[in-house]
Design a protein around this motif. Structure first.
Motif, PDB file in Angstrom:
ATOM      1  N   UNK A  59      -8.505  -8.904 -11.290  1.00 16.35           N
ATOM      2  CA  UNK A  59      -7.188  -9.536 -11.363  1.00 16.35           C
ATOM      3  C   UNK A  59      -6.126  -8.668 -10.696  1.00 16.35           C
ATOM      4  N   UNK A  60      -6.199  -7.368 -10.909  1.00 16.11           N
ATOM      5  CA  UNK A  60      -5.238  -6.449 -10.287  1.00 16.11           C
ATOM      6  C   UNK A  60      -5.374  -6.498  -8.766  1.00 16.11           C
ATOM      7  N   UNK A  61      -6.609  -6.483  -8.279  1.00 21.85           N
ATOM      8  CA  UNK A  61      -6.851  -6.512  -6.830  1.00 21.85           C
ATOM      9  C   UNK A  61      -6.303  -7.791  -6.203  1.00 21.85           C
ATOM     10  N   UNK A  62      -6.536  -8.917  -6.846  1.00 21.32           N
ATOM     11  CA  UNK A  62      -6.057 -10.203  -6.321  1.00 21.32           C
ATOM     12  C   UNK A  62      -4.534 -10.259  -6.340  1.00 21.32           C
ATOM     13  N   UNK A  63      -3.930  -9.803  -7.435  1.00 23.45           N
ATOM     14  CA  UNK A  63      -2.462  -9.794  -7.508  1.00 23.45           C
ATOM     15  C   UNK A  63      -1.866  -8.866  -6.454  1.00 23.45           C
ATOM     16  N   UNK A  64      -2.481  -7.726  -6.269  1.00 21.90           N
ATOM     17  CA  UNK A  64      -1.985  -6.766  -5.287  1.00 21.90           C
ATOM     18  C   UNK A  64      -2.066  -7.351  -3.873  1.00 21.90           C
ATOM     19  N   UNK A  65      -3.204  -7.962  -3.547  1.00 23.93           N
ATOM     20  CA  UNK A  65      -3.356  -8.583  -2.223  1.00 23.93           C
ATOM     21  C   UNK A  65      -2.312  -9.663  -2.034  1.00 23.93           C
ATOM     22  N   UNK A  66      -2.095 -10.472  -3.049  1.00 22.90           N
ATOM     23  CA  UNK A  66      -1.129 -11.566  -2.945  1.00 22.90           C
ATOM     24  C   UNK A  66       0.293 -11.033  -2.754  1.00 22.90           C
ATOM     25  N   UNK A  67       0.610  -9.955  -3.434  1.00 25.67           N
ATOM     26  CA  UNK A  67       1.949  -9.366  -3.319  1.00 25.67           C
ATOM     27  C   UNK A  67       2.205  -8.893  -1.887  1.00 25.67           C
ATOM     28  N   UNK A  68       1.229  -8.231  -1.300  1.00 25.84           N
ATOM     29  CA  UNK A  68       1.385  -7.773   0.089  1.00 25.84           C
ATOM     30  C   UNK A  68       1.420  -8.967   1.037  1.00 25.84           C
ATOM     31  N   UNK A  69       0.578  -9.954   0.790  1.00 28.53           N
ATOM     32  CA  UNK A  69       0.527 -11.164   1.610  1.00 28.53           C
ATOM     33  C   UNK A  69       1.882 -11.865   1.613  1.00 28.53           C
ATOM     34  N   UNK A  70       2.503 -11.969   0.455  1.00 27.38           N
ATOM     35  CA  UNK A  70       3.777 -12.659   0.341  1.00 27.38           C
ATOM     36  C   UNK A  70       4.923 -11.863   0.967  1.00 27.38           C
ATOM     37  N   UNK A  71       4.830 -10.538   0.924  1.00 26.42           N
ATOM     38  CA  UNK A  71       5.922  -9.704   1.421  1.00 26.42           C
ATOM     39  C   UNK A  71       5.837  -9.408   2.921  1.00 26.42           C
ATOM     40  N   UNK A  72       4.657  -9.544   3.497  1.00 31.90           N
ATOM     41  CA  UNK A  72       4.473  -9.193   4.907  1.00 31.90           C
ATOM     42  C   UNK A  72       5.249 -10.141   5.814  1.00 31.90           C
ATOM     43  N   UNK A  73       5.743  -9.602   6.919  1.00 30.95           N
ATOM     44  CA  UNK A  73       6.521 -10.431   7.850  1.00 30.95           C
ATOM     45  C   UNK A  73       5.649 -11.099   8.903  1.00 30.95           C
ATOM     46  N   UNK A  74       4.454 -10.555   9.120  1.00 24.45           N
ATOM     47  CA  UNK A  74       3.494 -11.174  10.034  1.00 24.45           C
ATOM     48  C   UNK A  74       2.097 -10.649   9.696  1.00 24.45           C
ATOM     49  N   UNK A  75       1.106 -11.168  10.380  1.00 26.60           N
ATOM     50  CA  UNK A  75      -0.269 -10.793  10.062  1.00 26.60           C
ATOM     51  C   UNK A  75      -0.525  -9.313  10.346  1.00 26.60           C
ATOM     52  N   UNK A  76       0.057  -8.792  11.388  1.00 29.99           N
ATOM     53  CA  UNK A  76      -0.099  -7.382  11.719  1.00 29.99           C
ATOM     54  C   UNK A  76       0.485  -6.501  10.612  1.00 29.99           C
ATOM     55  N   UNK A  77       1.646  -6.879  10.109  1.00 32.20           N
ATOM     56  CA  UNK A  77       2.284  -6.149   9.019  1.00 32.20           C
ATOM     57  C   UNK A  77       1.414  -6.212   7.767  1.00 32.20           C
ATOM     58  N   UNK A  78       0.857  -7.363   7.476  1.00 26.27           N
ATOM     59  CA  UNK A  78      -0.033  -7.568   6.326  1.00 26.27           C
ATOM     60  C   UNK A  78      -1.239  -6.634   6.417  1.00 26.27           C
ATOM     61  N   UNK A  79      -1.901  -6.636   7.560  1.00 28.55           N
ATOM     62  CA  UNK A  79      -3.091  -5.805   7.729  1.00 28.55           C
ATOM     63  C   UNK A  79      -2.744  -4.315   7.710  1.00 28.55           C
ATOM     64  N   UNK A  80      -1.605  -3.952   8.270  1.00 24.08           N
ATOM     65  CA  UNK A  80      -1.176  -2.555   8.265  1.00 24.08           C
ATOM     66  C   UNK A  80      -0.915  -2.079   6.842  1.00 24.08           C
ATOM     67  N   UNK A  81      -0.204  -2.887   6.053  1.00 21.79           N
ATOM     68  CA  UNK A  81       0.103  -2.503   4.678  1.00 21.79           C
ATOM     69  C   UNK A  81      -1.163  -2.394   3.833  1.00 21.79           C
ATOM     70  N   UNK A  82      -2.075  -3.326   4.006  1.00 23.62           N
ATOM     71  CA  UNK A  82      -3.347  -3.283   3.277  1.00 23.62           C
ATOM     72  C   UNK A  82      -4.109  -2.020   3.663  1.00 23.62           C
ATOM     73  N   UNK A  83      -4.202  -1.747   4.958  1.00 19.89           N
ATOM     74  CA  UNK A  83      -4.950  -0.576   5.431  1.00 19.89           C
ATOM     75  C   UNK A  83      -4.363   0.719   4.899  1.00 19.89           C
ATOM     76  N   UNK A  84      -3.044   0.833   4.938  1.00 18.33           N
ATOM     77  CA  UNK A  84      -2.401   2.046   4.437  1.00 18.33           C
ATOM     78  C   UNK A  84      -2.650   2.230   2.943  1.00 18.33           C
ATOM     79  N   UNK A  85      -2.592   1.154   2.193  1.00 19.87           N
ATOM     80  CA  UNK A  85      -2.810   1.257   0.752  1.00 19.87           C
ATOM     81  C   UNK A  85      -4.264   1.618   0.451  1.00 19.87           C
TER      82      UNK A  85
END
Length: 114
Positions: A59-85
Motif C-alpha cells: 500500500x505504501x509503494x502504490x501510494x508513493x508511486x501515485x503521489x509522484x505520478x500526480x506531482x510530475x510535470x511530464x513523463x521524464x520528470x516522473x521517471x527522474x523522481x522515481x529513479x532518484x527515490x
C-alpha cells in the motif's frame, strides 16, 4: 468565463488528451512495475515477516508511486523522481547497520597487520 462552457468535441476526442496530458500515455502495467520496484526497495529497508506487513508495504509503494505520478510535470520528470527515490532508498538499505559489510580487522586494532 461562462459557467456552461464545455470542451469542443472534435472528430478525434482522444487527441487533446494525448497531446495535453502525458499521463494518458503511461500504461497501467508500467506503473504497476514501478510500484513493484518501490516495494522491493522498501522490503530491503523495512524487513517484514508477516503477510499483513507485506500488504502494508504494498500500500505504501502504490501510494508513493501515485503521489509522484500526480506531482510530475511530464513523463521524464516522473521517471527522474522515481529513479532518484529508488537510488536513495537503495543507498540507505546498503548503509543500514544490518547490511553493513564489516572488515574483520576494521574495528580491532590488535588484529591489524603493521
Amino acid at each position: 468565463m461562462d459557467a456552461n462552457w464545455q470542451p469542443v468535441q472534435g472528430s478525434n476526442p482522444g487527441a487533446a488528451v494525448a497531446v495535453g496530458d502525458w499521463r494518458a500515455q503511461v500504461h497501467p502495467e508500467t506503473r504497476s512495475r514501478i510500484a513493484g520496484r518501490i516495494l522491493e526497495a522498501l522490503k530491503k529497508l523495512i524487513p517484514v515477516s508477516e503477510p499483513f506487513g507485506l500488504y502494508e508495504l504494498q500500500k505504501i509503494a502504490v501510494r508513493f508511486e501515485h503521489k509522484i505520478y500526480a506531482a510530475a510535470i511530464n513523463q521524464s520528470d516522473y521517471l527522474r523522481k522515481i529513479s532518484l527515490k529508488l537510488l536513495s532508498m537503495e543507498t540507505k538499505a546498503q548503509q543500514a547497520p544490518g547490511n553493513a559489510q564489516l572488515n574483520p580487522n576494521q574495528n580491532n586494532p590488535q588484529l591489524r597487520m603493521t
